[in-house]
Enzyme design. Structure first.
Site, PDB file in Angstrom:
ATOM      1  N   CYS A  26      -1.583   9.405  -1.662  1.00  0.00           N
ATOM      2  CA  CYS A  26      -0.509   9.568  -0.680  1.00  0.00           C
ATOM      3  C   CYS A  26       0.875   9.721  -1.293  1.00  0.00           C
ATOM      4  CB  CYS A  26      -0.502   8.374   0.281  1.00  0.00           C
ATOM      5  SG  CYS A  26      -1.955   8.310   1.350  1.00  0.00           S
ATOM      6  N   PHE A  80       5.893  -3.999  -2.453  1.00  0.00           N
ATOM      7  CA  PHE A  80       6.184  -2.819  -3.275  1.00  0.00           C
ATOM      8  C   PHE A  80       7.320  -3.071  -4.264  1.00  0.00           C
ATOM      9  CE2 PHE A  80       3.777  -1.257   0.233  1.00  0.00           C
ATOM     10  CZ  PHE A  80       2.990  -0.267  -0.304  1.00  0.00           C
ATOM     11  N   GLU A 132      -1.616   8.127  10.035  1.00  0.00           N
ATOM     12  CA  GLU A 132      -2.275   6.897   9.565  1.00  0.00           C
ATOM     13  C   GLU A 132      -1.388   6.196   8.537  1.00  0.00           C
ATOM     14  OE1 GLU A 132      -3.475   6.466   6.332  1.00  0.00           O
ATOM     15  OE2 GLU A 132      -3.012   8.468   5.600  1.00  0.00           O
TER      16      GLU A 132
END
Length: 436
Positions: free
Chosen positions: A263, A252, A151
């Site tokens: 994560c 980012f 995912e």
């Protein structure tokens, strides 16, 4: 198609609800009876925008249901997704696969007919091989294909990410497995979502490599922010300047207090351990982890510096506790080492977060929790903006200043302009933009 989703955590619940919304018949399974009872009542255990409505509509339509026992759901399923937790193992940073292995063994005993078993959880390279071995040991006659389907969901935007993905990675060399997963994801063909078929181990590594690279971008721009402060540059303009290079991209590249969440910290640590197990040191990723940890601890010193280095007995207001907006997730949130550092220096801390305070109490029990942003700053010597919730982007600056004991603001997310804060009489510090 009929799908069994093993695990109703963040990945399992979002994925299950979205698959049901595609028109598939989905049963989400979890051993936690209290959680399943709550889901049946329409109570969602996590905060994710739009998820409550998505679950409710698909339950009402009869496409989504919940169970504590997997035998029936797995026996009827075309595909079984393993979406259980893989937290960092205490002591060494390896991913804890005990839940994955337990799920595989239990699934094996319930399989009937051809079934694709899919690891949706983030797992180290080679885990699919172990899952297949466990299933075949427990049920040698099983007609099963084990695949990897990592995912790539962002908390706070998970439903959109699932329905409008950059890519769908399917890791299996088996044509029957590819056909089943292709059919499951077929509704996304209208969105032109690229379906990428790879070997199973390749798919597993793609997930870790992607998270490690994104974590590296965050850490890189944070170090550039420190340099920008020293040389008088503006890190936001630097980020925009390099982000316009399409080989790099703008995402980012937002300077701040460091990355957190479920994560990036866990997966970068696990990737380092996987590499070490194969005698391949990943020095850049190791440095990313070290720099990020140091940065989180440095944020408390930044607050102390803004108050002249004397913080004992002073009151610091903290706005935002979760690791990012639009989630209630406190896992490895930058607020934790920040607040802990402030308390260690003798400060009194008051805090407000729109949805994360209940979760924060377990991590930060020794602070005062407030009902809103203005109550939080009442009588404070300094305000620290830690999470860039939209509610904090347009605060009444006049009311803010009037409520504070000292007009000192440390903006760790750069959501205000220095000249705007100076005009309102604030002593303002941001990240990578100097001091006004």
């Amino acid at each position: 198609m009929k799908i069994a989703m093993i695990g109703t955590g963040y990945v399992g619940l979002v994925s299950g609800a979205c698959f049901a919304d595609f028109g598939h018949q989905v049963t989400c399974v979890d051993k936690d009876e209290a959680k399943i009872d709550a889901l049946r009542r329409g109570e969602i255990p996590i905060f994710e925008p739009g998820l409550d409505a998505l679950v409710a509509s698909n339950v009402k339509a009869g496409r989504l249901d919940f169970a504590t026992e997997l035998t029936t759901a797995v026996g009827e399923a075309d595909a079984v997704f393993i979406a259980v937790g893989t937290p960092s193992r205490r002591g060494d940073g390896h991913a804890d696969l005990s839940y994955v292995h337990a799920a595989a063994r239990e699934i094996a005993g319930a399989l009937k007919g051809f079934t694709v078993v899919v690891t949706k959880s983030t797992v180290p390279v080679g885990t699919g091989d172990e899952v297949e071995l466990l299933i075949r040991e427990a049920n040698p006659s099983a007609d099963v294909v084990v695949a990897s389907n990592p995912e790539f969901l962002r908390e706070g935007a998970a439903i959109r990410d699932f329905k409008f993905p950059d890519r769908i990675v399917v890791g299996t060399d088996d044509e029957r497995g590819r056909k089943v997963l292709g059919e499951i994801y077929r509704p996304l063909s209208l969105n032109a979502a690229p379906l990428m078929y790879t070997a199973r181990r390749t798919a597993e590594l793609i997930k870790y490599a992607a998270n490690a690279f994104l974590a590296t971008k965050i850490t890189f721009i944070n170090e550039i922010a420190d340099l920008a402060e020293k040389v008088g540059a503006d890190v936001q303009e630097v980020a925009r300047g390099i982000g316009m290079d399409n080989r790099i991209g703008p995402k980012f590249l937002h300077a701040g207090p460091g990355f957190g969440g479920s994560c990036f910290p866990k997966d970068t640590r696990a990737l380092v351990k996987i590499a070490l197990d194969h005698d391949v040191p990943l020095r850049i990723v190791e440095a990313v982890l070290a720099v990020n940890d140091n940065r989180k601890r440095a944020m408390a010193r930044k607050v102390s510096h803004a108050l002249g280095g004397h913080i004992r007995g002073k009151t610091v207001a903290v706005l935002g506790l979760t690791f990012k907006p639009d989630t209630d997730d406190m896992r490895e949130a930058p607020s934790i080492p920040l607040v802990t550092g402030l308390l260690d220096m003798g400060a009194k801390v008051r805090a407000f977060d729109p949805v994360g305070m209940e979760q924060a109490r377990a991590e930060l029990p020794d602070i005062t929790y407030c009902d809103d942003a203005y109550a939080c700053v009442e009588g404070a010597d300094a305000l620290v903006i830690v999470t860039e919730w939209v509610q904090f982007r347009a605060l009444d600056l006049g009311r803010l200043k009037a409520a504070m004991k000292q007009p000192v603001v440390i903006d760790l997310r750069n959501i205000y302009r220095p000249e705007q804060m100076a005009a309102h009489g604030f002593v303002y510090e941001s990240v990578g933009r100097g001091t006004s």
